[in-house]
Design an enzyme around this catalytic site. Structure first.
Site, mmCIF file in Angstrom:
data_model
loop_
_atom_site.group_PDB
_atom_site.id
_atom_site.type_symbol
_atom_site.label_atom_id
_atom_site.label_comp_id
_atom_site.label_asym_id
_atom_site.label_seq_id
_atom_site.Cartn_x
_atom_site.Cartn_y
_atom_site.Cartn_z
ATOM 1 C CG ASP A 106 -1.956 -1.000 1.301
ATOM 2 O OD1 ASP A 106 -1.888 -1.949 0.510
ATOM 3 O OD2 ASP A 106 -2.881 -0.851 2.127
ATOM 4 C CB SER A 246 9.346 3.677 5.560
ATOM 5 O OG SER A 246 10.729 3.709 5.253
#
Length: 291
Positions: A106, A246
């Site tokens: 995702d 991240s």
């Protein structure tokens, strides 16, 4: 190849007051020199492993509009336990056609062509593949290829998978600092050169020799990959991030993949394309004309 319909988000985005202070002011950038050190993120991770941190979960869910119905129903022991939560079985399927290129996670996706001299451009920053990989020989193999950047944000599912069947050829870890991966950081730093990161060189059945790189970020000191050797299967979990947002960077060699053109168009318009793990984002080069 038909073009998919995607939702997008502006690359400029909106950052919180703290991030704007750290990256947008002189006093903030002085403090930033301390905050980006791995020991700071390590300490934050330590706190988020403690039982008391579970108190932050409900507010985090509300602030980030997370649909908890997609995730396994369990009692979380800590905030990090929730942050690395897993989806229910069947919620992130990969396409049936093995020649369809699917997102490994995702994320908010941008796509960049790698030029003949081995560079790609993000906003005002110029990145070269040699600096990214710290391997001149390997970098040569990706000239005229494609670089995909998957930016994970707090609302995303923070586990990631392999995109194809194949074998891990090698792995490398690169020490560094931990800048935020929010767009604001690109105005001041070449974060993908500076941030701690690790990558695997993967020999895949349908997309050739690829690089899958995980990049650490501010308060995300822990990248947890499950294996550094051996075979893997399409859709098999490769690893996870703990706490924060991240990035995953993927490199493809010349004439190995064709990315949906709308993703390039969105990138050129300063938009990120919202994808989920398993979303089709392109196809193997040899099959692209048939789609």
């Amino acid at each position: 190849m038909p073009v998919n319909s995607y939702k997008t988000i502006g690359i400029s985005g909106k950052d919180n007051i703290g991030i704007n202070f750290l990256y947008g002011t002189i006093p903030g950038r002085i403090l930033l020199k301390i905050f980006i050190r791995p020991f700071v993120s390590g300490f934050a991770g330590f706190l988020m492993d403690r039982k008391f941190s579970a108190l932050f979960i409900s507010k985090f869910v509300k602030c980030n509009s997370i649909d908890v119905s997609e995730y396994e129903d369990t009692k979380y022991r800590s905030f990090n336990d929730f942050f690395s939560r897993n989806v229910k079985k069947g919620y992130r399927p990969f396409p049936g056609d093995m020649c369809d290129l699917a997102s490994p996670c995702d994320a908010k996706l941008t796509a960049y062509p790698i030029t003949a001299d081995g560079v790609f451009h993000i906003k005002n920053s110029v990145y070269n593949i040699k600096g990214l990989l710290k391997d001149d020989t390997l970098a040569q193999e990706y000239l005229d290829g494609v670089c995909l950047i998957f930016r994970l944000t707090p609302d995303d599912f923070h586990r990631y998978s392999y995109i194809d069947n194949g074998e891990v050829l090698s792995c490398k870890k690169i020490k560094g600092v931990l800048h935020t991966v929010r767009p604001i950081s690109h105005r001041h730093y070449k974060i993908y050169f500076q941030n701690a990161r690790e990558y695997a060189v993967l020999q895949t059945e349908n997309f050739g020799k690829t690089v899958q790189m995980e990049v650490g970020a501010l308060f995300v000191g822990r990248i947890k990959n499950h294996s550094e050797t051996g075979p893997f299967k399409r859709g098999e979990e490769k690893g996870l991030f703990e706490f924060g947002g991240s990035t995953i960077v993927m490199l493809f060699q010349k004439e190995r993949v064709v990315i949906d053109r709308v993703i390039y168009e969105n990138t050129e318009q300063d938009k990120e394309t919202i994808v989920r793990q398993g979303y089709k984002i392109g196809a193997a080069y040899k099959n692209a004309d048939e789609k």
